[in-house]
Design an enzyme around this catalytic site. Structure first.
Site, PDB file in Angstrom:
ATOM      1  N   GLY A  59     109.513  57.147  -8.274  1.00 51.69           N
ATOM      2  CA  GLY A  59     108.622  57.165  -9.379  1.00 51.69           C
ATOM      3  C   GLY A  59     107.770  56.190  -9.981  1.00 51.69           C
ATOM      4  N   GLU A 115     114.819  55.320  -5.634  1.00 50.62           N
ATOM      5  CA  GLU A 115     114.293  55.701  -4.649  1.00 50.62           C
ATOM      6  C   GLU A 115     112.529  55.856  -4.751  1.00 50.62           C
ATOM      7  OE1 GLU A 115     117.383  59.468  -5.009  1.00 50.62           O
ATOM      8  OE2 GLU A 115     115.379  59.693  -5.645  1.00 50.62           O
ATOM      9  N   PRO A 116     112.308  54.501  -4.649  1.00 54.83           N
ATOM     10  CA  PRO A 116     110.599  54.424  -4.575  1.00 54.83           C
ATOM     11  C   PRO A 116     110.298  54.911  -3.222  1.00 54.83           C
ATOM     12  CG  PRO A 116     111.533  52.153  -4.247  1.00 54.83           C
ATOM     13  CD  PRO A 116     112.958  53.218  -4.250  1.00 54.83           C
ATOM     14  N   GLY A 117     109.216  55.625  -3.273  1.00 54.38           N
ATOM     15  CA  GLY A 117     108.376  56.078  -2.022  1.00 54.38           C
ATOM     16  C   GLY A 117     106.928  55.228  -2.156  1.00 54.38           C
ATOM     17  N   ARG A 118     106.316  56.028  -3.234  1.00 55.01           N
ATOM     18  CA  ARG A 118     104.863  55.203  -3.205  1.00 55.01           C
ATOM     19  C   ARG A 118     104.797  53.880  -3.423  1.00 55.01           C
ATOM     20  NH1 ARG A 118     101.369  58.456  -6.141  1.00 55.01           N
ATOM     21  NH2 ARG A 118     103.324  59.809  -6.470  1.00 55.01           N
ATOM     22  N   ARG A 130      95.271  64.163  -2.098  1.00 57.38           N
ATOM     23  CA  ARG A 130      95.584  63.956  -3.357  1.00 57.38           C
ATOM     24  C   ARG A 130      94.258  64.031  -4.669  1.00 57.38           C
ATOM     25  NH1 ARG A 130      97.210  59.664  -4.843  1.00 57.38           N
ATOM     26  NH2 ARG A 130      98.896  60.399  -6.326  1.00 57.38           N
ATOM     27  N   CYS A 182      85.561  73.701   4.055  1.00 53.70           N
ATOM     28  CA  CYS A 182      84.682  74.548   3.294  1.00 53.70           C
ATOM     29  C   CYS A 182      85.250  74.981   1.908  1.00 53.70           C
ATOM     30  CB  CYS A 182      84.588  75.690   4.240  1.00 53.70           C
ATOM     31  SG  CYS A 182      83.558  75.263   5.620  1.00 53.70           S
ATOM     32  N   GLU A 183      85.279  73.867   1.173  1.00 52.21           N
ATOM     33  CA  GLU A 183      85.493  74.280  -0.426  1.00 52.21           C
ATOM     34  C   GLU A 183      85.029  73.142  -1.192  1.00 52.21           C
ATOM     35  OE1 GLU A 183      89.537  75.258  -1.421  1.00 52.21           O
ATOM     36  OE2 GLU A 183      90.213  75.969   0.432  1.00 52.21           O
ATOM     37  N   TYR A 204     102.099  59.882   0.635  1.00 48.26           N
ATOM     38  CA  TYR A 204     101.747  61.341   0.278  1.00 48.26           C
ATOM     39  C   TYR A 204     100.085  61.519   0.923  1.00 48.26           C
ATOM     40  CZ  TYR A 204     105.567  60.805  -2.631  1.00 48.26           C
ATOM     41  OH  TYR A 204     106.648  60.347  -3.169  1.00 48.26           O
TER      42      TYR A 204
HETATM   43  N1  LLP Z   1     113.161  61.097  -5.299  1.00 47.50           N
HETATM   44  C1  LLP Z   1     112.838  62.330  -5.696  1.00 47.50           C
HETATM   45  C2  LLP Z   1     113.877  63.099  -5.886  1.00 47.50           C
HETATM   46  C3  LLP Z   1     111.528  62.696  -5.599  1.00 47.50           C
HETATM   47  O1  LLP Z   1     111.251  63.730  -5.711  1.00 47.50           O
HETATM   48  C4  LLP Z   1     110.562  61.876  -5.460  1.00 47.50           C
HETATM   49  C5  LLP Z   1     109.129  62.134  -5.214  1.00 47.50           C
HETATM   50  C6  LLP Z   1     110.835  60.375  -5.105  1.00 47.50           C
HETATM   51  C7  LLP Z   1     112.119  59.958  -5.116  1.00 47.50           C
HETATM   52  C8  LLP Z   1     109.737  59.547  -4.839  1.00 47.50           C
HETATM   53  O2  LLP Z   1     108.770  59.322  -5.767  1.00 47.50           O
HETATM   54  P1  LLP Z   1     107.663  57.996  -5.732  1.00 47.50           P
HETATM   55  O3  LLP Z   1     108.525  57.042  -5.844  1.00 47.50           O
HETATM   56  O4  LLP Z   1     107.035  58.215  -4.652  1.00 47.50           O
HETATM   57  O5  LLP Z   1     106.694  58.219  -6.802  1.00 47.50           O
HETATM   58  N2  LLP Z   1     102.515  64.240  -3.713  1.00 47.50           N
HETATM   59  C9  LLP Z   1     102.824  63.658  -4.907  1.00 47.50           C
HETATM   60  C10 LLP Z   1     104.096  62.957  -5.292  1.00 47.50           C
HETATM   61  C11 LLP Z   1     105.059  63.916  -5.301  1.00 47.50           C
HETATM   62  C12 LLP Z   1     106.485  63.205  -5.458  1.00 47.50           C
HETATM   63  C13 LLP Z   1     107.594  64.075  -5.141  1.00 47.50           C
HETATM   64  N3  LLP Z   1     108.959  63.650  -5.164  1.00 47.50           N
HETATM   65  C14 LLP Z   1     101.617  62.586  -4.862  1.00 47.50           C
HETATM   66  O6  LLP Z   1     100.814  62.533  -4.046  1.00 47.50           O
HETATM   67  O7  LLP Z   1     101.361  61.847  -5.837  1.00 47.50           O
END
Ligand code: LLP
Length: 419
Positions: free
Chosen positions: A235, A272-275, A311, A342-343, A371
């Protein structure tokens, strides 16, 4: 926001001209800079590991391209996976099962069985899941996801830690869940929560850590249970807007780890960083195909829509855009950058000052690595785009684009309809 260099007015990505990438690989195309992935990983790992032993579980839902997974595997990352598909992808990229933590929600028994059969540790989301897993394999390493009753995020759709959401075991039942797990034969390794995505400030992470610490204290006091790790989830937000500030990682790391170190006997933090790791490493290049002046606004029509990057349409998210082949020119006119879907909601950017545009110009959409591709779709029967990896002046294709045949081959017309 990442700064890009230019040469002869052309934007450079990882030392390669954006216009050359489009010429060679077509448009639209996602382009990832390998060095940026590595340096983001190191930044977040080092900020935390300086404070206490750290494990990064890259949230691969953000981007599951195998080449990107492989880069992170080489960096020493571990994985947060949410589906059997993500688990399979990470195994294929070279992660061993012990470097993956599976955190599903509403997990079916067949999926639970499939994950367990691969010896991947499971982060349990409900008592139902715990009891079903006990019948499959009570010796599998497990942890629990608690609902911390602390939620945050860039949009209400991505707030996961609030009490009202579907995620995690309710706080008032979590100690009971550990007691039951021990009775069932498990040895729980950790405690996890995830407050939401795109959080720009430290405070909600601190609140969530306080909740985790107080639960760990109950586990230590009431059950004599000592965990290996506390997992604060993902997050961490990034500055999508040129005026946004980046998260102060050192402050975040110090604030969270000091609570864990002072309040518990836990020796390791997991994140658990993704973004944070992948968003700003990747841009989406898309070509202007149409310019339309209307009484209200000027539309720059491009060949990527919300099928390519959802997004902006889905969350109203802001992504910075630049004109890759007019990179050094000042803004002269105001455009809405819109796609072929088409939206009316199909936009990538609204009211942006850009150099005067014409057909063939290349728009670069920033921060598209998280994402972006992973939420792309075939809506309107449009194929998914290619993905390219750039590294110190060279470019490699890391995903072939889809063909029309790819879109059609799985469909069937019953023979009775063909008469
Ligand atoms: N851990 C868990 C359990 C999660 O559900 C998520 C994201 C993450 C880690 C990673 O979060 P991050 O570090 O990437 O913010 N589609 C949306 C984001 C949905 C995130 C869902 N869960 C967007 O495009 O902003």
């Amino acid at each position: 926001m990442r700064k890009f260099e230019s040469m002869d007015g052309q934007m450079l990505i990882g030392g390669v001209k954006a216009s050359e990438i489009v010429k060679k690989y077509g448009s639209p195309v996602y382009v990832t800079d390998e060095d940026a992935v590595r340096s983001n990983y190191r930044a977040v790992f080092n900020a935390f590991d300086r404070c206490m032993p750290t494990r990064i579980n890259y949230a691969c839902k953000a981007n599951t391209n195998l080449a990107i997974l492989r880069i992170l595997q080489q960096e020493g990352s571990s994985i947060d996976a949410v589906s059997i598909g993500e688990v399979e992808a990470c195994l294929r990229a070279g992660f061993t099962p012990d470097r993956i933590l599976y955190t599903g929600v509403n997990v079916s028994t067949p999926e639970l069985r499939a994950v367990a059969s691969l010896n991947v540790p499971i982060n349990i989301d409900s008592l139902s899941e715990l009891r079903r897993l006990a019948m499959i394999d009570p010796h599998l390493p497990i942890s629990f996801r608690v609902n911390p009753e602390v939620g945050a995020g860039h949009h209400e759709k991505v707030v996961t830690g609030a009490r009202s959401t579907k995620f995690g075991i309710p706080r008032d039942r979590i100690v009971e869940a550990y007691a039951e797990a021990v009775q069932l034969g498990f040895r729980p390794m950790g405690l996890h929560c995830h407050i939401g995505a795109g959080v720009q400030v430290v405070e909600p992470f601190v609140k969530a850590t306080e909740a985790l610490v107080s639960i760990v204290q109950s586990l230590e006091r009431d059950l004599g249970l000592h965990l290996d790790f506390v997992d604060i989830g993902g997050g961490i937000g990034i500055p999508y807007h040129p005026e946004d500030h980046a998260m102060d990682l050192d402050l975040l790391a110090r604030s969270i780890t000091s609570l864990i170190k002072e309040g518990t006997s836990v020796k390791r933090i997991v994140l658990e960083p993704g973004r944070y790791i992948i968003a700003d490493t990747t841009v989406l290049l898309t070509t202007v195909v149409d310019i339309k002046e209307t009484p209200d606004r000027t539309f720059a029509g491009v060949d990527a829509g919300f099928n390519t990057l959802v997004r902006p349409a889905f969350y109203g998210s802001f992504h910075h855009v630049a004109v890759a082949n007019k990179f050094d020119l000042p803004g002269e006119a105001t455009y809405d950058v819109v796609g072929p879907i088409c939206e009316s909601g199909d936009h990538l950017a609204k009211e942006r000052r850009l150099p005067r545009l014409g057909e063939g110009d290349i728009i670069c959409v920033y921060d598209a690595g998280a994402y972006g591709f992973s939420m792309a779709s075939n809506y309107n029967m449009r194929p998914l785009p290619r993905e390219v990896l750039v590294h110190k002046g060279t470019a490699n294709l890391i995903r072939e684009g889809q063909s029309m045949e790819d879109l059609l081959r799985d469909q069937r017309i019953p023979s009775r309809l063909m008469i």
